[in-house]
Design a protein around this motif. Structure first.
Motif, PDB file in Angstrom:
ATOM      1  N   LYS A  85      -6.246  10.660  -5.742  1.00 21.21           N
ATOM      2  CA  LYS A  85      -6.946   9.986  -6.831  1.00 21.21           C
ATOM      3  C   LYS A  85      -6.816   8.470  -6.697  1.00 21.21           C
ATOM      4  O   LYS A  85      -5.857   7.964  -6.121  1.00 21.21           O
ATOM      5  CB  LYS A  85      -6.367  10.423  -8.181  1.00 21.21           C
ATOM      6  N   GLN A  86      -7.774   7.761  -7.254  1.00 20.52           N
ATOM      7  CA  GLN A  86      -7.781   6.305  -7.153  1.00 20.52           C
ATOM      8  C   GLN A  86      -6.675   5.669  -7.986  1.00 20.52           C
ATOM      9  O   GLN A  86      -6.222   4.578  -7.699  1.00 20.52           O
ATOM     10  CB  GLN A  86      -9.140   5.762  -7.585  1.00 20.52           C
ATOM     11  N   SER A  87      -6.188   6.356  -9.007  1.00 17.62           N
ATOM     12  CA  SER A  87      -5.133   5.792  -9.850  1.00 17.62           C
ATOM     13  C   SER A  87      -3.746   6.002  -9.251  1.00 17.62           C
ATOM     14  O   SER A  87      -2.776   5.445  -9.757  1.00 17.62           O
ATOM     15  CB  SER A  87      -5.189   6.422 -11.234  1.00 17.62           C
ATOM     16  N   ASP A  88      -3.645   6.800  -8.189  1.00 21.95           N
ATOM     17  CA  ASP A  88      -2.347   7.032  -7.557  1.00 21.95           C
ATOM     18  C   ASP A  88      -1.877   5.770  -6.851  1.00 21.95           C
ATOM     19  O   ASP A  88      -2.681   4.959  -6.396  1.00 21.95           O
ATOM     20  CB  ASP A  88      -2.433   8.179  -6.542  1.00 21.95           C
ATOM     21  N   PHE A  89      -0.561   5.646  -6.753  1.00 20.68           N
ATOM     22  CA  PHE A  89       0.000   4.514  -6.027  1.00 20.68           C
ATOM     23  C   PHE A  89       1.181   4.997  -5.203  1.00 20.68           C
ATOM     24  O   PHE A  89       1.672   6.105  -5.365  1.00 20.68           O
ATOM     25  CB  PHE A  89       0.434   3.394  -6.988  1.00 20.68           C
ATOM     26  N   THR A  90       1.606   4.154  -4.287  1.00 18.88           N
ATOM     27  CA  THR A  90       2.758   4.459  -3.453  1.00 18.88           C
ATOM     28  C   THR A  90       3.623   3.219  -3.337  1.00 18.88           C
ATOM     29  O   THR A  90       3.147   2.102  -3.560  1.00 18.88           O
ATOM     30  CB  THR A  90       2.321   4.963  -2.067  1.00 18.88           C
ATOM     31  N   VAL A  91       4.888   3.423  -3.007  1.00 21.00           N
ATOM     32  CA  VAL A  91       5.832   2.325  -2.820  1.00 21.00           C
ATOM     33  C   VAL A  91       6.204   2.285  -1.343  1.00 21.00           C
ATOM     34  O   VAL A  91       6.598   3.303  -0.766  1.00 21.00           O
ATOM     35  CB  VAL A  91       7.089   2.525  -3.694  1.00 21.00           C
ATOM     36  N   VAL A  92       6.036   1.107  -0.720  1.00 21.80           N
ATOM     37  CA  VAL A  92       6.325   0.954   0.705  1.00 21.80           C
ATOM     38  C   VAL A  92       7.271  -0.212   0.915  1.00 21.80           C
ATOM     39  O   VAL A  92       7.381  -1.103   0.063  1.00 21.80           O
ATOM     40  CB  VAL A  92       5.028   0.735   1.524  1.00 21.80           C
ATOM     41  N   LYS A  93       7.958  -0.210   2.055  1.00 20.36           N
ATOM     42  CA  LYS A  93       8.860  -1.296   2.407  1.00 20.36           C
ATOM     43  C   LYS A  93       8.067  -2.509   2.863  1.00 20.36           C
ATOM     44  O   LYS A  93       6.962  -2.388   3.389  1.00 20.36           O
ATOM     45  CB  LYS A  93       9.783  -0.878   3.548  1.00 20.36           C
ATOM     46  N   ASN A  94       8.650  -3.678   2.700  1.00 20.66           N
ATOM     47  CA  ASN A  94       8.055  -4.919   3.175  1.00 20.66           C
ATOM     48  C   ASN A  94       8.590  -5.188   4.581  1.00 20.66           C
ATOM     49  O   ASN A  94       9.495  -5.979   4.779  1.00 20.66           O
ATOM     50  CB  ASN A  94       8.410  -6.067   2.220  1.00 20.66           C
ATOM     51  N   GLU A  97       5.606  -3.693  10.327  1.00 20.30           N
ATOM     52  CA  GLU A  97       4.737  -2.571  10.699  1.00 20.30           C
ATOM     53  C   GLU A  97       3.858  -2.150   9.517  1.00 20.30           C
ATOM     54  O   GLU A  97       2.656  -1.932   9.674  1.00 20.30           O
ATOM     55  CB  GLU A  97       5.571  -1.373  11.172  1.00 20.30           C
ATOM     56  N   ILE A  98       4.468  -2.039   8.347  1.00 20.41           N
ATOM     57  CA  ILE A  98       3.700  -1.657   7.155  1.00 20.41           C
ATOM     58  C   ILE A  98       2.742  -2.776   6.760  1.00 20.41           C
ATOM     59  O   ILE A  98       1.598  -2.522   6.366  1.00 20.41           O
ATOM     60  CB  ILE A  98       4.649  -1.325   5.983  1.00 20.41           C
ATOM     61  N   ASN A  99       3.181  -4.029   6.871  1.00 20.74           N
ATOM     62  CA  ASN A  99       2.310  -5.158   6.529  1.00 20.74           C
ATOM     63  C   ASN A  99       1.087  -5.200   7.434  1.00 20.74           C
ATOM     64  O   ASN A  99      -0.010  -5.552   6.993  1.00 20.74           O
ATOM     65  CB  ASN A  99       3.082  -6.462   6.603  1.00 20.74           C
ATOM     66  N   ALA A 100       1.251  -4.860   8.720  1.00 24.08           N
ATOM     67  CA  ALA A 100       0.108  -4.821   9.635  1.00 24.08           C
ATOM     68  C   ALA A 100      -0.883  -3.734   9.223  1.00 24.08           C
ATOM     69  O   ALA A 100      -2.104  -3.941   9.273  1.00 24.08           O
ATOM     70  CB  ALA A 100       0.588  -4.594  11.065  1.00 24.08           C
TER      71      ALA A 100
END
Length: 180
Positions: A85-94, A97-100
């Motif tokens: 769903k568009q309202s879903d979110f996730t938490v990622v490390k800074n 690799e993730i920033n790219a």
């Protein structure tokens, strides 16, 4: 009249120099400050950047639909867990690799740095954390049982004048049957 214009035009020297190559910033801008592989050119010589502490985590939310995007963008959204769903979110490390990855889909997502105004949660605080849309991670501490609260609950349950569910059900049924 036309003849006068031609003679005046011939008397003026035109020195036109064409530069087909790129300008060399090393010579053009000689007061740059090097940060890693990047040159930074401050507006004034005494300019100092404020100290910035980067966020450890990002809250990433998809803001555009998946449909109609190329397969590599869909794959990146799927890897990040944002293909639902568009309202879903996730938490990622800074991390780089993730920033790219986020840079490749920056037009599809909204990235918010996560801040901890009341301190970072510990292992036993995980059940008492709340992440707001603006990126604030609120940690509510576990108060634990307090004797006064337990006594108040017991006195409330034993109170004769308390409106319990059975009494409310009977009263509502009587009002339904005879509304006037």
């Amino acid at each position: 009249m036309f003849h006068n214009f031609i003679t005046k035009f011939n008397q003026i020297d035109f020195n036109v120099v064409r530069h087909y190559s790129k300008h060399n910033k090393k010579y053009l801008y000689n007061n740059g400050v090097k940060y890693g592989n990047i040159y930074y050119y401050p507006r004034t010589a005494d300019h100092q950047d404020p100290a910035v502490v980067p966020a450890k985590l990002f809250r990433v939310q998809r803001i555009k639909p998946v449909k109609g995007n190329p397969y590599w963008e869909k794959r990146l959204l799927n890897e990040l867990g944002l293909d639902g769903k568009q309202s879903d979110f996730t938490v990622v490390k800074n991390i780089p690799e993730i920033n790219a990855r986020l840079w490749k889909i920056k037009h599809l997502v909204k990235v918010t740095p996560i801040t901890f105004p009341y301190g970072e949660p510990k292992e036993h605080d995980i059940n008492h954390t709340f992440l707001k849309e603006n990126g604030e991670c609120i940690v509510t501490k576990d108060i634990g049982p307090v004797d006064e609260r337990i006594e108040a609950l017991e006195s409330f349950e034993k109170d004769v004048k308390r409106l319990d569910t059975e009494l409310l059900r009977k009263d509502a049924r009587l009002k339904w049957l005879n509304p006037w």
